[in-house]
Design an enzyme around this catalytic site. Structure first.
Site, PDB file in Angstrom:
ATOM      1  N   GLU A 108       0.821  -1.221   0.000  1.00 58.22           N
ATOM      2  CA  GLU A 108       0.000   0.000   0.000  1.00 58.22           C
ATOM      3  C   GLU A 108       0.845   1.257   0.000  1.00 58.22           C
ATOM      4  O   GLU A 108       0.556   2.218  -0.703  1.00 58.22           O
ATOM      5  CB  GLU A 108      -0.918   0.030   1.224  1.00 58.22           C
ATOM      6  CG  GLU A 108      -2.162  -0.802   1.097  1.00 58.22           C
ATOM      7  CD  GLU A 108      -1.872  -2.262   1.257  1.00 58.22           C
ATOM      8  OE1 GLU A 108      -0.738  -2.581   1.639  1.00 58.22           O
ATOM      9  OE2 GLU A 108      -2.752  -3.071   0.986  1.00 58.22           O
TER      10      GLU A 108
ATOM     11  N   HIS B  22     -10.543  -5.343   9.885  1.00 58.30           N
ATOM     12  CA  HIS B  22     -11.139  -5.097   8.578  1.00 58.30           C
ATOM     13  C   HIS B  22     -12.437  -4.315   8.696  1.00 58.30           C
ATOM     14  O   HIS B  22     -13.210  -4.264   7.755  1.00 58.30           O
ATOM     15  CB  HIS B  22     -11.413  -6.427   7.863  1.00 58.30           C
ATOM     16  CG  HIS B  22     -10.164  -7.155   7.516  1.00 58.30           C
ATOM     17  ND1 HIS B  22      -9.405  -7.801   8.439  1.00 58.30           N
ATOM     18  CD2 HIS B  22      -9.544  -7.326   6.337  1.00 58.30           C
ATOM     19  CE1 HIS B  22      -8.349  -8.353   7.839  1.00 58.30           C
ATOM     20  NE2 HIS B  22      -8.425  -8.073   6.576  1.00 58.30           N
TER      21      HIS B  22
END
Lengths: 405, 394
Positions: A141, A210
């Site tokens: 990322e 998440h």
């Protein structure tokens, strides 16, 4: 009073104000309300028998399960014909239209290309536009967000997808320092027209890591704009606006909202990035919300209407900067504010919004601003516990009753 | 040593001295001969996963002279910045590049202004090499409006968009993914340009370097990663921070080259080689063996983790400007006096720029809020009936 949901972006704000007629209905005005500034917060026993149940939502009572999922949102498309689609398809449509229109737009993220995107937002785009415009990145990322920003410095317009918003924490340095600040520290030489998007939020029992709500972490980064979509109509409109904007925009989607179905216009349209959406005009109280909580609020609104309240529901959409114009007008009208959000209590969007409203509209408030947020806990896996980390419609009803006593 | 001695005094139009206040009678005629000459680098290149370039560098008298001038200017600028910092006219962080000038100058000689350069916070001389003005540099350092970033960036945030210089970054290693993004954009637009991504031996241990390398190698991006190995990551020597200090080999599957970074001709040769390589085969790592005389920044004396003897030793043996001076003298391109005069001119140039920068005004208070957003919010938005809707925020 039927709930009217305005599907048109922006039109809602103007029309709601124009239909307000003080003589028409018996709305509790400032003078009518009793001892508004008392600190007493007793729960008013409402007439209906279901009221007591709503105050004490026991585990035995069936919770309003995932009201947002697969609900057909009532909408009035502004023109007669339109086409029905799901929210993720609306995002895809917006993205595809912008990629057709401008060859500088490209997409990068994990599994966005050949796989079609983990939530199918980029499905089919790789076949149409090729591997260079729809890039499957390795799992890094920090690096690919930095790459997107570097590419944007030269004039490309990347749409960077975080497979889950929580993963973008790994790219926080790039988003904060390079994305947000480069335009300023270079004296205006470089613009960073990136769109950073991805799903976040609580709801699919994905576990703590998440189910994060990153809008609270990003909100103080200077130089970025943040928007949250909630319907297929505004999803497409905001996606297009974000891509066309010269500023870096973070578009927050919600895992539970991808399968919302709505009819949207065939013609091209764009939503304003800085504007809030008037979902339901009302008189008694302003309820500010965004993303998934909009649906919990609307669910609660049905109950409230049955009880005789007239809430005004505004989907703030623009998380940074706040649309204080729309919000302010609403506060001036209703004098009571309830914020319903999915962020954590501490340091969330609601906290900032409370501060902003108190600072700017203190004189118009008849009661303290109330903010319902998620609990300050990591999101548990168990279904029932997960439901309780976020605000439920019953709690919204209670809060409105408290504020409007 | 293969070289051709040419008649080096010529009456060709000459480099005008930049200090225009000098009376005509004192203008020097120095050689601007551009006939190519070949000079061997002092040390060979060490390569990893590729063939090393030849040691014979093609250059010219004019070019070597320009090397001298540019490096002298950079050296003087850094020393002036040192004094300004001590006089508290420059605040915050100030990372000086003196000792490493050969890198900036040699790189420029091998590339064009369309090739992009991105570096970290030690960016004053790179900015100058990209065509930045001394006045703009000093103004930025002193926080004046005339500065290259309008005084809002500071020492660590020099940028020059028209010369493809992308800065100027404070966070160690964060510029590496940005640089790969620049290379990606070059590939996307199908330009035949490359990006030089500079980082230090300290940043070489960052994870994002390897992430970016992987992507660059995977997608064949024209990125050249240049590790400016000055042997100290602030106060930590390379042998204390890196298990494998062979930074050019760390790319594993990415070819690498180790270069003597104090030899401007070697740097030029390596960059030229790297550019050709990157356009054909994707990324390559260049490790430049260099040295900084100052500490990490002006807050660091630079003597707690290395001895003064070490610093002066490098200055005596490897100083890049002295090397070029010796080259110029031994090849009869210029005389001792001419070089001294050139240095005096450069010194005056720098002093004038400092004086000019000191006169420049600081930014207005309203500048605090400019350049936050482009067009300060507001994209044209319209509904399906094409009615333009704009909300004006109070």
């Amino acid at each position: 009073m039927a709930a009217r949901i305005h599907g048109g972006a922006g039109a809602g704000a103007a029309t709601a104000l124009s239909t307000f007629n003080p003589k028409k209905l018996v709305a509790p005005s400032r003078t009518n309300l009793p001892a508004a500034r008392s600190s007493k917060r007793c729960i008013v026993a409402a007439a209906g028998s279901d009221a007591s149940k709503s105050l004490r939502v026991g585990h035995s009572q069936k919770l309003i399960a995932n009201a947002a999922v697969a609900t057909k949102a009532e909408t009035s498309a502004t023109t007669g014909t339109g086409h029905e689609l799901l929210l993720f398809e609306a995002l895809q449509e917006g993205l595809e239209e912008e990629m057709d229109r401008d060859p500088h737009v490209c997409v990068m993220g994990e599994d966005v290309g050949h796989y079609g995107g983990s939530y199918k937002v980029t499905k089919g785009l790789a076949d149409k536009f090729g591997d260079l415009r729809v890039l499957d990145t390795p799992i890094c990322e920090n690096a690919f967000t930095g790459m997107g920003i570097g590419a944007a410095m030269t004039g490309l317009r990347p749409v960077i997808e975080g497979m889950n918003m929580g993963f973008l924490l790994l790219a926080f340095n790039q988003i904060s320092n390079n994305c947000g600040m480069l335009h300023y520290t270079s004296g205006g030489q470089f613009t960073i027209p990136v769109v950073i998007r991805g799903p976040g939020g609580v709801g699919r029992q994905l576990g703590a890591e998440h189910s994060q709500r990153l809008e609270s972490y990003f909100q103080s980064i200077p130089g970025i704009q943040m928007v949250a979509c909630s319907t297929p109509y505004n999803a497409k409109g905001l996606m297009k606006a974000a891509i066309r904007s010269e500023n870096p925009v973070i578009l927050f989607e919600h895992v539970l909202l991808y399968n919302l179905k709505e009819k949207i216009p065939d013609e091209e349209y764009i939503c304003n990035l800085e504007e809030a959406e008037m979902v339901r005009p009302g008189e008694h109280i302003t309820i500010l919300t965004y993303s998934r909580m909009r649906y919990h609020v609307m669910q609660a609104a049905k109950t409230l209407v049955n009880k005789g309240y007239d809430p005004e529901v505004i989907d703030i959409r623009s998380l940074k900067p706040f649309d204080l114009y729309t919000i302010g007008n609403s506060v001036k009208k209703t004098h009571r504010v309830l914020i319903v959000e999915e962020c954590m209590r501490t340091g969330g969007i609601g906290a900032s919004l409370t501060a902003a409203i108190n600072e700017n509209f203190h004189d118009y408030l008849d009661a303290p601003v109330m903010c319902l947020s998620s609990q300050d806990v990591p999101t548990p896996y168990a279904g029932t516990l997960e439901e309780w980390t976020v605000v439920q419609p019953a709690q919204i009803v209670t809060a409105v009753e408290q504020l409007c006593q | 040593m293969a070289l051709s001695r040419l008649s080096l005094r010529s009456n060709n139009p000459f480099l005008k001295p930049t200090a225009t206040s000098l009376p005509p009678s004192t203008r020097r005629h120095v050689s601007t001969d551009t006939t190519p000459i070949t000079i061997e680098t002092a040390a060979p290149f060490t390569s990893h996963q590729c063939d090393a370039p030849s040691r014979s560098v093609s250059t010219s008298s004019a070019e070597i002279l320009s090397f001298f001038r540019d490096m002298a200017r950079m050296r003087r600028m850094e020393i002036a910045a040192d004094s300004l910092y001590k006089a508290k006219m420059i605040r915050g962080f100030c990372h000086l590049y003196d000792g490493q000038e050969a890198l900036a100058v040699g790189m420029e000689a091998a590339i064009t202004r369309r090739d992009a350069i991105i570096t970290s916070y030690r960016d004053h001389c790179t900015f100058l090499g990209r065509g930045g003005e001394l006045v703009d540099a000093f103004s930025e350092l002193m926080g004046r409006k005339r500065g290259c970033s309008d005084g809002k960036g500071g020492s660590m945030h020099f940028y020059k968009k028209d010369a493809s210089f992308y800065g100027g970054h404070g966070i160690v290693g964060a510029q590496i993914p940005l640089g790969c993004g620049l290379a990606f954009a070059q590939k996307y637009s199908k330009e035949e340009n490359v990006t030089f991504v500079l980082y230090g031996d300290g940043a070489a241990n960052q994870g994002q370097l390897f992430e970016a390398l992987n992507i660059a190698a995977l997608w064949d991006l024209p990125a050249i990663l240049v590790c400016e190995n000055n042997h100290y990551g602030m106060g930590t020597a390379t042998w204390r921070s890196a298990k494998s200090p062979a930074y050019f080999k760390r790319g594993d599957y990415v070819p690498g080259l180790k270069v003597d970074g104090m030899d401007v001709l070697a740097v030029k040769q390596a960059c030229k080689f790297a550019k050709e390589h990157a356009l054909k085969n994707g990324p390559i790592i260049l490790e430049m063996d260099t040295y900084r005389y100052h500490g990490h920044s002006m807050s660091d004396p630079g003597s707690t983790y290395r001895t003064r003897d070490e610093v002066s030793g490098v200055r005596q043996v490897r100083d890049p400007i002295e090397r070029v001076r010796k080259l110029l003298l031994s090849h009869d391109i210029a005389t001792e006096k001419e070089l001294k005069d050139m240095e005096k001119e450069v010194r005056k140039e720098v002093d004038d720029a400092v004086a000019q920068a000191k006169e420049c005004p600081t930014p207005e208070a309203s500048e605090l809020f400019t350049n936050m957003y482009v067009k300060d919010c507001g994209v044209e938005s319209f509904g399906a009936d094409r009615k333009e809707l704009k909300v004006t925020l109070p």
